[in-house]
Design an enzyme around this catalytic site. Structure first.
Site, short mmCIF file in Angstrom:
data_model
loop_
_atom_site.label_atom_id
_atom_site.label_comp_id
_atom_site.label_asym_id
_atom_site.label_seq_id
_atom_site.Cartn_x
_atom_site.Cartn_y
_atom_site.Cartn_z
N SER A 146 52.44 -23.02 53.09
CA SER A 146 52.99 -21.67 53.27
C SER A 146 53.11 -21.46 54.77
CB SER A 146 52.00 -20.67 52.69
OG SER A 146 52.32 -19.35 53.06
N TYR A 159 43.51 -16.94 51.51
CA TYR A 159 44.71 -17.74 51.19
C TYR A 159 44.96 -18.77 52.31
CZ TYR A 159 49.72 -18.43 49.97
OH TYR A 159 50.95 -18.94 49.64
P1 NAI Z 1 55.32 -18.58 40.95
O1 NAI Z 1 54.28 -17.71 40.36
O2 NAI Z 1 56.73 -18.23 40.66
O3 NAI Z 1 55.05 -20.10 40.57
C1 NAI Z 1 53.76 -20.65 40.67
C2 NAI Z 1 53.45 -21.44 39.42
O4 NAI Z 1 52.19 -22.08 39.60
C3 NAI Z 1 53.33 -20.53 38.19
O5 NAI Z 1 54.16 -20.99 37.13
C4 NAI Z 1 51.87 -20.63 37.81
O6 NAI Z 1 51.64 -20.57 36.42
C5 NAI Z 1 51.50 -21.99 38.38
N1 NAI Z 1 50.05 -22.11 38.56
C6 NAI Z 1 49.16 -21.19 38.99
N2 NAI Z 1 47.91 -21.67 38.93
C7 NAI Z 1 48.02 -22.94 38.48
C8 NAI Z 1 47.07 -23.95 38.18
N3 NAI Z 1 45.75 -23.75 38.34
N4 NAI Z 1 47.54 -25.13 37.73
C9 NAI Z 1 48.85 -25.34 37.54
N5 NAI Z 1 49.80 -24.42 37.76
C10 NAI Z 1 49.38 -23.23 38.23
O7 NAI Z 1 55.05 -18.55 42.54
P2 NAI Z 1 55.73 -19.40 43.73
O8 NAI Z 1 55.98 -18.44 44.81
O9 NAI Z 1 56.84 -20.22 43.23
O10 NAI Z 1 54.52 -20.32 44.19
C11 NAI Z 1 54.66 -21.72 44.40
C12 NAI Z 1 53.94 -22.12 45.66
O11 NAI Z 1 54.61 -21.56 46.79
C13 NAI Z 1 52.49 -21.65 45.76
O12 NAI Z 1 51.70 -22.71 46.26
C14 NAI Z 1 52.55 -20.51 46.77
O13 NAI Z 1 51.34 -20.34 47.44
C15 NAI Z 1 53.66 -21.02 47.68
N6 NAI Z 1 54.32 -20.03 48.53
C16 NAI Z 1 55.14 -19.06 47.99
C17 NAI Z 1 55.81 -18.17 48.81
C18 NAI Z 1 56.71 -17.10 48.26
O14 NAI Z 1 57.18 -16.25 49.05
N7 NAI Z 1 57.01 -17.07 47.00
C19 NAI Z 1 55.65 -18.22 50.29
C20 NAI Z 1 54.76 -19.26 50.73
C21 NAI Z 1 54.14 -20.14 49.90
#
Ligand code: NAI
Length: 275
Positions: A146, A159
């Site tokens: 991130s 985080y």
């Molecule tokens: P999202 O919620 O749309 O997708 C994340 C997915 O990870 C979800 O489907 C969730 O069920 C899954 N997940 C959560 N815990 C889990 C576990 N223990 N094992 C397996 N799967 C698990 O959110 P997003 O934004 O797509 O997140 C993806 C990555 O991007 C994360 O690492 C987040 O920290 C990172 N991120 C997101 C940003 C944003 O603005 N959306 C900015 C910076 C980083």
């Protein structure tokens, strides 16, 4: 330069692949002709992703995986080896976003965030690194950190503790992989329009006891605010394309936003101010 593994017929595995950035990466890799193992912990996200990816047929394989669970990682490796033989691209993307002051945080806050965001990446590397190195074909690992892995936002200390760790892990891995046919990149997104706003609600029962207890009204207010910011963020498919380009060019860092430059310069200057 190494040949990259984004080639039709190659095999990828994406964690947190059923929503947001992970799903964007999955869609772009399928479009590029790869077979993708889509993994996630949430059954509702998996069900929706199955519908979204229906046209991919058997090039999308769905496998439930909690990245914090070592046994489930071993099961995932067995699935890949039995079904496909080799894995070529590993996207360690699953993560949870939670805000709160360290003064209020509970054991559950720390353990949940670090077990998913840092241990979840480490376990993926531990599980598949020997396999990726041994088969000798072009391979690549991308971990999603991130901008919070490079700078600490207000209420973002927990985080960022995990996300800084992911940056260090991938920088170290990239150095250690010199001379091998495996690349390593770290994705540092700024705002992306995903479901990250609802993570506080998806805490597993064991980690329910947050130190920053919030009323339903406060939660709704936070979610509405987050959604408003995310709506102005990148589309996850765009980010998937950036990840593809980053793998092809073997980039150490994959950024999603030009605006991060000024943030990085501020951090550099803050560090140098102490010398
Ligand atoms: P999202 O919620 O749309 O997708 C994340 C997915 O990870 C979800 O489907 C969730 O069920 C899954 N997940 C959560 N815990 C889990 C576990 N223990 N094992 C397996 N799967 C698990 O959110 P997003 O934004 O797509 O997140 C993806 C990555 O991007 C994360 O690492 C987040 O920290 C990172 N991120 C997101 C940003 C944003 O603005 N959306 C900015 C910076 C980083």
């Amino acid at each position: 330069m190494r040949t990259h593994p984004v080639q039709p017929g190659r095999v990828a595995l994406v964690t947190g692949g059923a929503s947001g950035i992970g799903l964007g990466i999955v869609q772009v890799l399928i479009e590029a002709g790869l077979k993708v193992v889509v993994t996630d912990v949430r059954a509702d996200h998996m069900k929706r992703a199955q519908q979204t990816l229906a046209s991919a047929g058997d090039r999308a394989v769905f496998f439930p995986l909690d990245v914090a669970d070592r046994t489930q990682w071993s099961d995932a490796r067995r699935l890949v080896e039995e079904r496909f033989g080799e894995l070529h691209i590993l996207c360690l993307n699953a993560g949870v976003g939670v805000l709160g002051s360290m003064l209020e945080s509970s054991d559950a806050d720390w353990t949940w965030i670090t077990s998913v965001n840092l241990d979840g990446v480490l376990l993926g590397v531990e599980t598949f690194l020997p396999h990726l190195v041994a088969h000798g074909q072009p391979a690549h690992i991308v971990a999603t950190s991130s901008m919070g892995g490079l700078v600490v936002a207000n209420d973002g200390g927990i985080y960022s503790t995990a996300k800084f760790g992911v940056v260090a892990l991938m920088e170290g891995l990239r150095q250690d992989l010199r001379g091998h046919n495996v690349g390593a990149s770290v994705l540092c997104p700024a705002a992306v329009n995903t479901n990250i706003f609802d993570h506080e609600r998806m805490r597993p029962a064991t980690f329910r006891q947050s130190g920053s207890l919030r009323t339903e009204d406060e939660l709704e207010g936070m979610e509405a605010f987050a959604k408003q910011i995310l709506a102005q963020g990148r589309d996850p498919i765009e980010v998937g394309k950036m990840v593809r380009a980053g793998i092809e060019a073997d980039k150490a860092y994959i950024f999603t936003d030009q605006n991060v430059r000024s943030t990085l310069i501020r951090r550099r200057d803050a560090l140098l101010a102490f010398t």
